[in-house]
Enzyme design. Structure first.
Site, PDB file in Angstrom:
ATOM      1  N   HIS A  60      76.174  43.159 -56.778  1.00  0.00           N
ATOM      2  CA  HIS A  60      77.360  43.404 -57.614  1.00  0.00           C
ATOM      3  C   HIS A  60      77.265  44.742 -58.345  1.00  0.00           C
ATOM      4  O   HIS A  60      76.305  45.001 -59.070  1.00  0.00           O
ATOM      5  CB  HIS A  60      77.526  42.285 -58.640  1.00  0.00           C
ATOM      6  CG  HIS A  60      78.648  42.518 -59.597  1.00  0.00           C
ATOM      7  ND1 HIS A  60      79.907  42.009 -59.403  1.00  0.00           N
ATOM      8  CD2 HIS A  60      78.702  43.227 -60.749  1.00  0.00           C
ATOM      9  CE1 HIS A  60      80.687  42.384 -60.415  1.00  0.00           C
ATOM     10  NE2 HIS A  60      79.972  43.133 -61.237  1.00  0.00           N
ATOM     11  N   HIS A  84      85.979  41.850 -61.443  1.00  0.00           N
ATOM     12  CA  HIS A  84      86.609  41.768 -60.119  1.00  0.00           C
ATOM     13  C   HIS A  84      88.132  41.658 -60.226  1.00  0.00           C
ATOM     14  O   HIS A  84      88.837  42.326 -59.464  1.00  0.00           O
ATOM     15  CB  HIS A  84      86.051  40.586 -59.327  1.00  0.00           C
ATOM     16  CG  HIS A  84      84.750  40.859 -58.644  1.00  0.00           C
ATOM     17  ND1 HIS A  84      84.638  41.631 -57.503  1.00  0.00           N
ATOM     18  CD2 HIS A  84      83.490  40.462 -58.947  1.00  0.00           C
ATOM     19  CE1 HIS A  84      83.375  41.684 -57.130  1.00  0.00           C
ATOM     20  NE2 HIS A  84      82.645  40.982 -57.987  1.00  0.00           N
ATOM     21  N   ASP A 121      81.230  43.797 -54.320  1.00  0.00           N
ATOM     22  CA  ASP A 121      80.019  43.115 -53.882  1.00  0.00           C
ATOM     23  C   ASP A 121      79.696  43.655 -52.494  1.00  0.00           C
ATOM     24  O   ASP A 121      80.563  43.643 -51.601  1.00  0.00           O
ATOM     25  CB  ASP A 121      80.228  41.603 -53.812  1.00  0.00           C
ATOM     26  CG  ASP A 121      80.487  40.980 -55.181  1.00  0.00           C
ATOM     27  OD1 ASP A 121      80.051  41.552 -56.189  1.00  0.00           O
ATOM     28  OD2 ASP A 121      81.122  39.907 -55.217  1.00  0.00           O
ATOM     29  N   GLU A 159      72.521  40.113 -60.224  1.00  0.00           N
ATOM     30  CA  GLU A 159      73.028  40.073 -58.848  1.00  0.00           C
ATOM     31  C   GLU A 159      72.816  41.429 -58.176  1.00  0.00           C
ATOM     32  O   GLU A 159      73.492  42.406 -58.521  1.00  0.00           O
ATOM     33  CB  GLU A 159      74.520  39.736 -58.833  1.00  0.00           C
ATOM     34  CG  GLU A 159      74.849  38.381 -59.426  1.00  0.00           C
ATOM     35  CD  GLU A 159      76.338  38.091 -59.517  1.00  0.00           C
ATOM     36  OE1 GLU A 159      76.691  36.933 -59.776  1.00  0.00           O
ATOM     37  OE2 GLU A 159      77.152  39.029 -59.329  1.00  0.00           O
TER      38      GLU A 159
END
Length: 196
Positions: free
Chosen positions: A174, A106, A113, A171
């Site tokens: 993500h 990130h 996301d 996740e």
């Protein structure tokens, strides 16, 4: 060829591109609100930024989603190192947050996301857990997630992979550029008009 004149993938790293509602995205930038893992806003400005390459691929994903009558909702994109530290301190299960000392993806502007929403209503498709749920059920293919929600995750996965993104297995929300580590992590001060 002169080495100084050779193109480098990180040259445009600080020139991040905004993700906007005008491009057809829904924005729910959680870290600009108290509705996040820390319980307090981390960002001062609700802006979502990506590297130009990542932005291009997100536009591809947007177009793929539209073919299914869906829109993409973005929760987070570029996250300055300072924000990464805030999340690092807030989350006890470190599998759900990258160590800021390693840079993460990130802070490189190379991760996003997101989720899928119905185009007409903006309603999020059920994914089995909420965004940022620090739980085993957040993982792709977790057997405890209802089948219908697994289908929604699989649809998101297919859209994103077809657009050139790589998933993170723990996740469902993500996605990152496979070449993310070719770019440097950036602090808030390195990105003009960034979220902090």
């Amino acid at each position: 060829m002169d080495i100084a004149a050779m193109p480098r993938p990180w040259q445009d790293a600080a020139m991040l591109t905004p993700i906007t509602a005008e491009e057809g995205f829904l924005l729910d930038l959680r870290y600009a609100t108290a509705d996040n893992l820390t319980g307090a806003p981390i960002y001062r400005r609700p802006v979502a930024l990506l590297l130009p390459l990542a932005h291009q691929r997100l536009l591809r994903a947007r177009d793929q989603a539209a073919r299914f009558g869906l829109r993409i909702k973005v929760f987070d994109a570029f996250r300055p190192i300072e924000a990464q530290w805030a999340l690092w301190h807030a989350v006890t299960d470190k599998r759900f947050v990258s160590d800021p000392r390693a840079g993460g993806v990130h802070p490189r502007g190379a991760a996003v996301d997101l989720t899928l929403c119905e185009a007409g209503t903006g309603a999020e498709l059920p994914m089995g857990t909420g965004f940022d749920a620090v739980a085993a059920e957040s993982a792709h293919g977790h057997p405890g997630v209802p089948v219908a929600d697994q289908r929604n995750r699989a649809l998101l996965l297919g859209i994103m992979v077809a657009a050139g993104w790589a998933p993170y297995s723990l996740e469902w929300w993500h996605y990152e550029l496979p070449e993310a580590r070719d770019f440097p992590p950036l602090s808030a001060g390195a990105v003009r008009d960034g979220p902090m």
